[in-house]
Design a protein around this motif. Structure first.
Motif, PDB file in Angstrom:
ATOM      1  N   LEU A 137      -2.201 -62.687  35.040  1.00 41.88           N
ATOM      2  CA  LEU A 137      -0.574 -62.000  35.982  1.00 41.88           C
ATOM      3  C   LEU A 137      -0.274 -61.546  34.656  1.00 41.88           C
ATOM      4  CD1 LEU A 137       0.406 -65.395  37.528  1.00 41.88           C
ATOM      5  CD2 LEU A 137      -0.055 -63.392  38.471  1.00 41.88           C
ATOM      6  N   LEU A 138      -0.458 -61.891  33.607  1.00 45.18           N
ATOM      7  CA  LEU A 138       0.290 -61.614  32.957  1.00 45.18           C
ATOM      8  C   LEU A 138      -0.438 -59.822  32.728  1.00 45.18           C
ATOM      9  CD1 LEU A 138       3.026 -61.027  30.365  1.00 45.18           C
ATOM     10  CD2 LEU A 138       1.514 -61.799  28.847  1.00 45.18           C
ATOM     11  N   PHE A 139      -1.341 -59.633  31.981  1.00 44.60           N
ATOM     12  CA  PHE A 139      -1.861 -58.080  31.932  1.00 44.60           C
ATOM     13  C   PHE A 139      -2.072 -57.369  33.442  1.00 44.60           C
ATOM     14  CE2 PHE A 139      -5.098 -60.851  29.346  1.00 44.60           C
ATOM     15  CZ  PHE A 139      -4.303 -60.337  27.956  1.00 44.60           C
ATOM     16  N   ARG A 140      -2.129 -57.989  34.306  1.00 46.09           N
ATOM     17  CA  ARG A 140      -2.058 -57.436  35.551  1.00 46.09           C
ATOM     18  C   ARG A 140      -0.569 -56.581  36.213  1.00 46.09           C
ATOM     19  NH1 ARG A 140      -1.360 -60.331  41.848  1.00 46.09           N
ATOM     20  NH2 ARG A 140      -0.792 -58.538  42.678  1.00 46.09           N
ATOM     21  N   LEU A 141       0.475 -56.975  34.887  1.00 48.74           N
ATOM     22  CA  LEU A 141       1.925 -56.328  35.061  1.00 48.74           C
ATOM     23  C   LEU A 141       1.905 -55.288  34.093  1.00 48.74           C
ATOM     24  CD1 LEU A 141       4.228 -59.479  35.136  1.00 48.74           C
ATOM     25  CD2 LEU A 141       3.377 -57.793  37.342  1.00 48.74           C
ATOM     26  N   THR A 142       1.299 -55.441  33.004  1.00 46.26           N
ATOM     27  CA  THR A 142       1.165 -55.020  31.750  1.00 46.26           C
ATOM     28  C   THR A 142       0.167 -53.700  31.199  1.00 46.26           C
ATOM     29  OG1 THR A 142       0.501 -56.537  29.805  1.00 46.26           O
ATOM     30  CG2 THR A 142       2.366 -56.372  30.199  1.00 46.26           C
ATOM     31  N   VAL A 143      -1.343 -53.592  32.465  1.00 38.35           N
ATOM     32  CA  VAL A 143      -2.141 -53.048  31.522  1.00 38.35           C
ATOM     33  C   VAL A 143      -3.114 -52.667  32.613  1.00 38.35           C
ATOM     34  CG1 VAL A 143      -4.774 -53.318  30.742  1.00 38.35           C
ATOM     35  CG2 VAL A 143      -2.541 -54.938  30.034  1.00 38.35           C
ATOM     36  N   GLU A 144      -3.217 -51.160  32.743  1.00 41.80           N
ATOM     37  CA  GLU A 144      -3.747 -50.471  33.129  1.00 41.80           C
ATOM     38  C   GLU A 144      -4.414 -49.524  33.261  1.00 41.80           C
ATOM     39  OE1 GLU A 144      -1.011 -48.031  36.038  1.00 41.80           O
ATOM     40  OE2 GLU A 144       0.482 -47.213  33.912  1.00 41.80           O
ATOM     41  N   THR A 145      -5.386 -48.646  33.765  1.00 45.01           N
ATOM     42  CA  THR A 145      -6.189 -47.806  33.768  1.00 45.01           C
ATOM     43  C   THR A 145      -5.527 -46.343  33.042  1.00 45.01           C
ATOM     44  OG1 THR A 145      -7.554 -48.056  35.534  1.00 45.01           O
ATOM     45  CG2 THR A 145      -8.251 -46.359  34.275  1.00 45.01           C
ATOM     46  N   ASP A 146      -6.484 -45.816  31.761  1.00 41.78           N
ATOM     47  CA  ASP A 146      -6.598 -45.559  30.384  1.00 41.78           C
ATOM     48  C   ASP A 146      -5.494 -45.965  29.177  1.00 41.78           C
ATOM     49  OD1 ASP A 146      -8.014 -43.116  31.296  1.00 41.78           O
ATOM     50  OD2 ASP A 146      -6.380 -42.773  32.031  1.00 41.78           O
ATOM     51  N   ASP A 147      -4.811 -47.386  29.385  1.00 36.84           N
ATOM     52  CA  ASP A 147      -3.725 -48.101  28.447  1.00 36.84           C
ATOM     53  C   ASP A 147      -4.922 -48.964  27.517  1.00 36.84           C
ATOM     54  OD1 ASP A 147      -1.197 -48.151  29.751  1.00 36.84           O
ATOM     55  OD2 ASP A 147      -1.497 -49.639  30.722  1.00 36.84           O
ATOM     56  N   VAL A 148      -4.443 -48.373  26.343  1.00 41.52           N
ATOM     57  CA  VAL A 148      -4.741 -49.241  25.799  1.00 41.52           C
ATOM     58  C   VAL A 148      -4.294 -50.624  24.393  1.00 41.52           C
ATOM     59  CG1 VAL A 148      -5.799 -49.138  22.696  1.00 41.52           C
ATOM     60  CG2 VAL A 148      -5.920 -46.733  23.555  1.00 41.52           C
ATOM     61  N   VAL A 149      -4.846 -51.269  24.501  1.00 42.11           N
ATOM     62  CA  VAL A 149      -4.741 -52.451  24.282  1.00 42.11           C
ATOM     63  C   VAL A 149      -4.852 -53.491  22.774  1.00 42.11           C
ATOM     64  CG1 VAL A 149      -4.564 -54.651  24.577  1.00 42.11           C
ATOM     65  CG2 VAL A 149      -4.245 -53.354  26.519  1.00 42.11           C
TER      66      VAL A 149
ATOM     67  N   LYS B 134     -10.923 -60.888  26.816  1.00 39.86           N
ATOM     68  CA  LYS B 134     -11.471 -59.054  27.094  1.00 39.86           C
ATOM     69  C   LYS B 134     -12.177 -59.187  28.405  1.00 39.86           C
ATOM     70  CE  LYS B 134     -14.977 -59.727  24.485  1.00 39.86           C
ATOM     71  NZ  LYS B 134     -16.011 -59.613  23.889  1.00 39.86           N
ATOM     72  N   LYS B 135     -12.119 -59.934  29.191  1.00 43.76           N
ATOM     73  CA  LYS B 135     -12.434 -59.439  31.090  1.00 43.76           C
ATOM     74  C   LYS B 135     -11.491 -59.034  31.916  1.00 43.76           C
ATOM     75  CE  LYS B 135     -16.972 -61.788  31.266  1.00 43.76           C
ATOM     76  NZ  LYS B 135     -17.896 -60.347  31.966  1.00 43.76           N
ATOM     77  N   ASN B 136     -10.128 -59.610  31.192  1.00 43.73           N
ATOM     78  CA  ASN B 136      -9.291 -59.709  32.560  1.00 43.73           C
ATOM     79  C   ASN B 136      -8.544 -58.552  31.645  1.00 43.73           C
ATOM     80  OD1 ASN B 136      -7.837 -61.912  33.835  1.00 43.73           O
ATOM     81  ND2 ASN B 136      -8.538 -63.401  32.538  1.00 43.73           N
ATOM     82  N   MET B 137      -8.825 -57.954  30.606  1.00 43.25           N
ATOM     83  CA  MET B 137      -8.252 -56.977  30.127  1.00 43.25           C
ATOM     84  C   MET B 137      -8.920 -56.051  30.920  1.00 43.25           C
ATOM     85  SD  MET B 137      -7.063 -57.489  25.973  1.00 43.25           S
ATOM     86  CE  MET B 137      -5.783 -58.111  25.387  1.00 43.25           C
ATOM     87  N   ARG B 138      -9.893 -55.620  30.980  1.00 44.79           N
ATOM     88  CA  ARG B 138     -11.052 -55.034  30.955  1.00 44.79           C
ATOM     89  C   ARG B 138     -10.870 -54.415  32.803  1.00 44.79           C
ATOM     90  NH1 ARG B 138     -14.810 -55.874  26.643  1.00 44.79           N
ATOM     91  NH2 ARG B 138     -14.960 -54.366  24.900  1.00 44.79           N
ATOM     92  N   LEU B 139     -10.934 -55.783  33.554  1.00 44.63           N
ATOM     93  CA  LEU B 139     -10.179 -55.576  35.122  1.00 44.63           C
ATOM     94  C   LEU B 139      -9.342 -54.993  35.116  1.00 44.63           C
ATOM     95  CD1 LEU B 139     -11.102 -59.407  35.739  1.00 44.63           C
ATOM     96  CD2 LEU B 139     -13.102 -57.458  36.815  1.00 44.63           C
ATOM     97  N   CYS B 140      -8.171 -55.068  34.292  1.00 46.41           N
ATOM     98  CA  CYS B 140      -6.937 -53.876  34.166  1.00 46.41           C
ATOM     99  C   CYS B 140      -7.153 -52.327  34.975  1.00 46.41           C
ATOM    100  CB  CYS B 140      -5.710 -55.020  33.724  1.00 46.41           C
ATOM    101  SG  CYS B 140      -5.673 -56.259  34.859  1.00 46.41           S
ATOM    102  N   GLY B 141      -8.114 -52.040  33.874  1.00 50.32           N
ATOM    103  CA  GLY B 141      -8.695 -51.026  33.349  1.00 50.32           C
ATOM    104  C   GLY B 141      -8.092 -50.820  32.299  1.00 50.32           C
ATOM    105  N   GLY B 142      -7.955 -51.694  31.510  1.00 49.75           N
ATOM    106  CA  GLY B 142      -7.834 -51.317  29.742  1.00 49.75           C
ATOM    107  C   GLY B 142      -8.824 -51.302  28.820  1.00 49.75           C
ATOM    108  N   GLU B 143      -9.005 -50.458  27.506  1.00 49.13           N
ATOM    109  CA  GLU B 143      -9.482 -50.242  27.027  1.00 49.13           C
ATOM    110  C   GLU B 143      -8.854 -50.323  25.527  1.00 49.13           C
ATOM    111  OE1 GLU B 143     -12.531 -48.424  27.717  1.00 49.13           O
ATOM    112  OE2 GLU B 143     -11.902 -47.473  29.079  1.00 49.13           O
ATOM    113  N   LEU B 144      -9.867 -51.497  24.823  1.00 49.14           N
ATOM    114  CA  LEU B 144      -9.923 -52.314  23.846  1.00 49.14           C
ATOM    115  C   LEU B 144     -10.109 -51.729  22.757  1.00 49.14           C
ATOM    116  CD1 LEU B 144     -11.230 -55.802  25.862  1.00 49.14           C
ATOM    117  CD2 LEU B 144      -9.155 -54.493  26.290  1.00 49.14           C
ATOM    118  N   VAL B 145      -8.524 -51.931  21.722  1.00 47.62           N
ATOM    119  CA  VAL B 145      -9.417 -51.767  20.291  1.00 47.62           C
ATOM    120  C   VAL B 145      -9.567 -52.918  19.351  1.00 47.62           C
ATOM    121  CG1 VAL B 145      -8.471 -50.160  17.953  1.00 47.62           C
ATOM    122  CG2 VAL B 145      -8.222 -49.665  20.249  1.00 47.62           C
TER     123      VAL B 145
END
Length: 428
Positions: free
Chosen positions: A122-134, A145-156
């Protein structure tokens, strides 16, 4: 703080959900007669009571009236009594500066969730979208990691040392996020707004971030206006009388969202977690849970509530001490066998908290062989290769994770692990 900059637009936000709003409000008004919600009658519930037996022999009983209440839909935020217990725990162990802050922009709040993973979804769905860097540790739990990437986030992934996330690398990531995301391919990425971290008994590395390092990182978060997501299921499994204080204990701004779980304190099967932090963020999580009709079983929550009532704060602390002593003995037994049988083959550092030993192969640069189940089954032992946790899937790693808490057969497990590693080296 302006929390709107951390929240992404929700596709369903413009569609009213009046039925759910009325039903949730009805729970708060005991004298109101509701004809709105689609609720079955409490008198037709076939189970009219149950009991739970604790390890100390105490029986916790749920009577007919409690069962009736638990068998219908509950408040999405959580049972008020459960929330009251959570606030007591946080006041004792974290004492967030915003806990009793009269400023409505910093108000502290809580929501009960279906485990930490449910909260993260729920939290990543609310705060992460495509082209966001986390930003997060360079090795992190695969589900996160999967949750973040499903929301479109790029991981550093941020480099770590024995005190946690390295501040020099955090600063570098905040100035060079575009260059550090190789998959961007020229896309214009947004400057990171989120720092996700597992600061205690980190999964998988076992590292516990020192208090001094936390203060440095919190200061950087203030300078760059980062929201810190403190995922801390191993906080109460520190192998020391004095706990390293949490990020939330430092939080004067209301920029820390803390995730906790009963999974490591009682049983993973309960699937009970909770999120504490600024009310503005908690309200959005509650709204997301309400829209999805996602919440934990009310009977499970009732069992947890009964357990808290049985323990009290003193009993809760005694239970933590029991877990610490029990798991510390398992860690020590595991490491004793590793020192006897594995020092010529692997290296590691002893964890100060949590469930994991992060080990490194001495004679092999790639631990991916541990993913070959058929090969490992020959030796009847499994560990997890480091690549499963790596934020950079292009780089091989010689690290792997040992969970030392599930089995009581430490001696036999490490003997089998030695045979496995010897076999791996022989295949080179």
């Amino acid at each position: 703080m302006d929390y709107s900059r951390f929240l992404v637009p929700q596709k369903e936000a413009n569609e009213p959900y009046i039925t759910r709003i009325l039903a949730m409000r009805a729970f708060q008004l005991p004298n109101l007669i509701s004809l709105a919600g689609g609720l079955p009658n409490k008198d037709v519930v076939p189970i009219v009571g149950c009991s739970f037996t604790c390890a100390d022999g105490t029986t916790l009983t749920v009577d007919k009236d409690e069962m009736k209440k638990a068998s219908t839909y509950q408040s999405t935020k959580g049972n008020p009594k459960t929330l009251s217990w959570i606030h007591k725990i946080h006041a004792k162990y974290h004492n967030p500066p915003i806990l009793n802050d009269g400023n409505p922009n910093k108000r502290f709040s809580t929501v009960v969730t279906p485990g930490c993973m449910g909260a993260m979804h729920l939290l990543f769905r609310l705060t992460v979208e495509t082209d966001d860097v986390v930003l997060l540790e360079e090795f992190s739990f695969g589900g996160t990691k999967k949750n973040m990437r499903l929301c479109g986030g790029e991981l550093v992934g941020l480099k770590m040392d024995e005190q946690g996330i390295r501040t020099d690398d955090l600063k570098d990531a905040l100035t060079r996020w575009q260059q550090r995301v190789s998959v961007a391919s020229g896309r214009k990425l947004r400057k990171p707004r989120l720092l996700y971290t597992v600061p205690t008994g980190h999964n998988p590395t076992g590292v516990t971030t020192s208090f001094e390092r936390k203060k440095e990182i919190y200061k950087i978060a203030q300078e760059h206006d980062l929201l810190i997501i403190e995922d801390d299921p191993y906080f109460y499994l520190q192998y020391s009388e004095d706990f390293v204080p949490s990020y939330q204990s430092l939080d004067t701004d209301g920029r820390v969202i803390r995730l906790d779980s009963m999974s490591k304190l009682a049983a993973p099967g309960f699937r009970v977690g909770w999120v504490t932090g600024p009310d503005a963020i908690i309200r959005e999580i509650v709204a997301a849970q309400t829209c999805c009709s996602i919440s934990i079983s009310s009977l499970t929550e009732l069992a947890i509530m009964k357990l808290f009532d049985h323990w009290g704060m003193d009993g809760f602390h005694q239970h933590i001490n029991y877990l610490r002593d029990f798991y510390q003995k398992l860690r020590d037994r595991t490491e004793q066998m590793m020192h006897e049988l594995l020092t010529d083959l692997i290296e590691w550092k002893s964890p100060e908290a949590g469930l994991y030993i992060w080990a490194k192969l001495k004679n092999n640069q790639n631990s991916l062989i541990f993913a070959d189940m058929e090969f490992c089954e020959k030796h009847d032992v499994f560990v997890v290769p480091g690549v499963d946790f790596s934020c950079d899937l292009n780089n091989a790693t010689s690290y792997f994770r040992i969970c030392f808490t599930y089995t009581n057969q430490q001696e036999e497990a490490i003997k089998r692990l030695r045979n496995l590693v010897v076999d791996i080296n022989a295949r080179q």
